[in-house]
Design a protein around this motif. Structure first.
Motif, mmCIF file in Angstrom:
data_model
loop_
_atom_site.group_PDB
_atom_site.id
_atom_site.type_symbol
_atom_site.label_atom_id
_atom_site.label_comp_id
_atom_site.label_asym_id
_atom_site.label_seq_id
_atom_site.Cartn_x
_atom_site.Cartn_y
_atom_site.Cartn_z
ATOM 1 N N CYS A 15 0.834 -1.203 0.000
ATOM 2 C CA CYS A 15 0.000 0.000 0.000
ATOM 3 C C CYS A 15 0.870 1.254 0.000
ATOM 4 O O CYS A 15 0.613 2.196 -0.751
ATOM 5 C CB CYS A 15 -0.931 -0.021 1.212
ATOM 6 N N LEU A 16 1.901 1.261 0.821
ATOM 7 C CA LEU A 16 2.812 2.401 0.873
ATOM 8 C C LEU A 16 3.429 2.647 -0.501
ATOM 9 O O LEU A 16 3.467 3.784 -0.977
ATOM 10 C CB LEU A 16 3.900 2.140 1.925
ATOM 11 N N GLU A 17 3.867 1.581 -1.158
ATOM 12 C CA GLU A 17 4.455 1.712 -2.492
ATOM 13 C C GLU A 17 3.426 2.214 -3.502
ATOM 14 O O GLU A 17 3.723 3.082 -4.330
ATOM 15 C CB GLU A 17 5.023 0.371 -2.950
ATOM 16 N N ALA A 18 2.209 1.673 -3.444
ATOM 17 C CA ALA A 18 1.160 2.089 -4.378
ATOM 18 C C ALA A 18 0.788 3.550 -4.162
ATOM 19 O O ALA A 18 0.590 4.297 -5.133
ATOM 20 C CB ALA A 18 -0.073 1.203 -4.222
ATOM 21 N N CYS A 19 0.710 3.963 -2.909
ATOM 22 C CA CYS A 19 0.379 5.364 -2.609
ATOM 23 C C CYS A 19 1.481 6.308 -3.083
ATOM 24 O O CYS A 19 1.192 7.369 -3.639
ATOM 25 C CB CYS A 19 0.139 5.550 -1.113
ATOM 26 N N ASN A 20 2.732 5.916 -2.869
ATOM 27 C CA ASN A 20 3.838 6.758 -3.342
ATOM 28 C C ASN A 20 3.851 6.852 -4.861
ATOM 29 O O ASN A 20 4.091 7.926 -5.425
ATOM 30 C CB ASN A 20 5.178 6.233 -2.817
ATOM 31 N N HIS A 21 3.575 5.741 -5.534
ATOM 32 C CA HIS A 21 3.523 5.750 -6.995
ATOM 33 C C HIS A 21 2.353 6.621 -7.480
ATOM 34 O O HIS A 21 2.508 7.437 -8.396
ATOM 35 C CB HIS A 21 3.389 4.328 -7.540
ATOM 36 N N CYS A 22 1.189 6.455 -6.862
ATOM 37 C CA CYS A 22 0.007 7.228 -7.248
ATOM 38 C C CYS A 22 0.249 8.723 -7.009
ATOM 39 O O CYS A 22 -0.065 9.549 -7.865
ATOM 40 C CB CYS A 22 -1.204 6.728 -6.460
ATOM 41 N N PHE A 23 0.819 9.045 -5.867
ATOM 42 C CA PHE A 23 1.148 10.432 -5.528
ATOM 43 C C PHE A 23 2.008 11.061 -6.623
ATOM 44 O O PHE A 23 1.704 12.133 -7.141
ATOM 45 C CB PHE A 23 1.888 10.438 -4.179
ATOM 46 N N ASP A 24 3.062 10.354 -6.996
ATOM 47 C CA ASP A 24 3.984 10.851 -8.015
ATOM 48 C C ASP A 24 3.294 10.968 -9.375
ATOM 49 O O ASP A 24 3.452 11.969 -10.072
ATOM 50 C CB ASP A 24 5.201 9.920 -8.100
ATOM 51 N N ALA A 25 2.529 9.956 -9.740
ATOM 52 C CA ALA A 25 1.832 9.964 -11.032
ATOM 53 C C ALA A 25 0.770 11.068 -11.081
ATOM 54 O O ALA A 25 0.593 11.717 -12.117
ATOM 55 C CB ALA A 25 1.202 8.605 -11.299
ATOM 56 N N CYS A 26 0.085 11.294 -9.976
ATOM 57 C CA CYS A 26 -0.934 12.359 -9.931
ATOM 58 C C CYS A 26 -0.307 13.732 -10.179
ATOM 59 O O CYS A 26 -0.928 14.597 -10.802
ATOM 60 C CB CYS A 26 -1.662 12.365 -8.592
ATOM 61 N N LEU A 27 0.904 13.915 -9.689
ATOM 62 C CA LEU A 27 1.591 15.192 -9.891
ATOM 63 C C LEU A 27 1.921 15.438 -11.359
ATOM 64 O O LEU A 27 2.135 16.574 -11.767
ATOM 65 C CB LEU A 27 2.878 15.249 -9.058
ATOM 66 N N SER A 28 1.933 14.369 -12.158
ATOM 67 C CA SER A 28 2.220 14.487 -13.588
ATOM 68 C C SER A 28 0.964 14.582 -14.444
ATOM 69 O O SER A 28 1.067 14.736 -15.666
ATOM 70 C CB SER A 28 3.041 13.279 -14.049
ATOM 71 N N GLU A 29 -0.192 14.477 -13.825
ATOM 72 C CA GLU A 29 -1.439 14.560 -14.586
ATOM 73 C C GLU A 29 -1.645 15.976 -15.113
ATOM 74 O O GLU A 29 -1.147 16.948 -14.537
ATOM 75 C CB GLU A 29 -2.642 14.146 -13.715
ATOM 76 N N GLU A 30 -2.385 16.076 -16.188
ATOM 77 C CA GLU A 30 -2.626 17.361 -16.832
ATOM 78 C C GLU A 30 -3.303 18.360 -15.891
ATOM 79 O O GLU A 30 -2.914 19.507 -15.805
ATOM 80 C CB GLU A 30 -3.481 17.148 -18.083
ATOM 81 N N ASP A 31 -4.326 17.910 -15.185
ATOM 82 C CA ASP A 31 -5.062 18.780 -14.263
ATOM 83 C C ASP A 31 -4.716 18.393 -12.821
ATOM 84 O O ASP A 31 -5.451 17.664 -12.160
ATOM 85 C CB ASP A 31 -6.569 18.660 -14.510
ATOM 86 N N LYS A 98 -6.968 -3.734 0.307
ATOM 87 C CA LYS A 98 -6.331 -4.934 0.851
ATOM 88 C C LYS A 98 -5.649 -4.613 2.177
ATOM 89 O O LYS A 98 -5.755 -5.370 3.143
ATOM 90 C CB LYS A 98 -5.326 -5.487 -0.165
ATOM 91 N N CYS A 99 -4.980 -3.487 2.236
ATOM 92 C CA CYS A 99 -4.300 -3.074 3.463
ATOM 93 C C CYS A 99 -5.314 -2.820 4.580
ATOM 94 O O CYS A 99 -5.114 -3.241 5.722
ATOM 95 C CB CYS A 99 -3.454 -1.819 3.206
#
Length: 108
Positions: A15-31, A98-99
């Motif tokens: 979960c920690l890894e998924a949240c960190n990945h999502c956080f980073d990917a969200c920062l790259s989103e257009e909006d 799951k977490c």
């Protein structure tokens, strides 16, 4: 380390890894502004997962309470991520659910 924590530890790490990945990917989103609540939820969830991992690894006397809080925050993050169609958000929501499930088992 206590074997009873193994499934929960693994779920928290994923979960920690998924949240960190999502956080980073969200920062790259257009909006990015549209993703603000998701980003905030990701950060908070990753932080509480890290705390839960530490509590379990150190056999903290507060592990039940910490895992209970972790379950609540993971569920909240899952709900927020599920609102977005991005793959990283959907994968994060799944890891958070799951977490939350594993943390609830520890909280009883």
């Amino acid at each position: 380390m206590n074997q009873q924590y193994q499934d929960c530890l693994e779920a928290c790490k994923k979960c920690l890894e998924a949240c960190n990945h999502c956080f980073d990917a969200c920062l790259s989103e257009e909006d990015v502004k549209m993703m603000a609540d998701c980003i905030r939820s990701d950060r908070e969830c990753a932080d509480v997962c890290a705390l839960a991992i530490t509590a379990m690894q150190s056999n903290s006397p507060h592990v039940r309470e910490i895992c209970g809080l972790c379950a609540e925050i993971c569920e909240s993050c899952a709900d927020e991520c599920a609102k977005h169609d991005h793959d990283h958000c959907q994968q994060c929501a799944e890891a958070c659910r799951k977490c939350a499930e594993e943390c609830r088992k520890m909280a009883v």
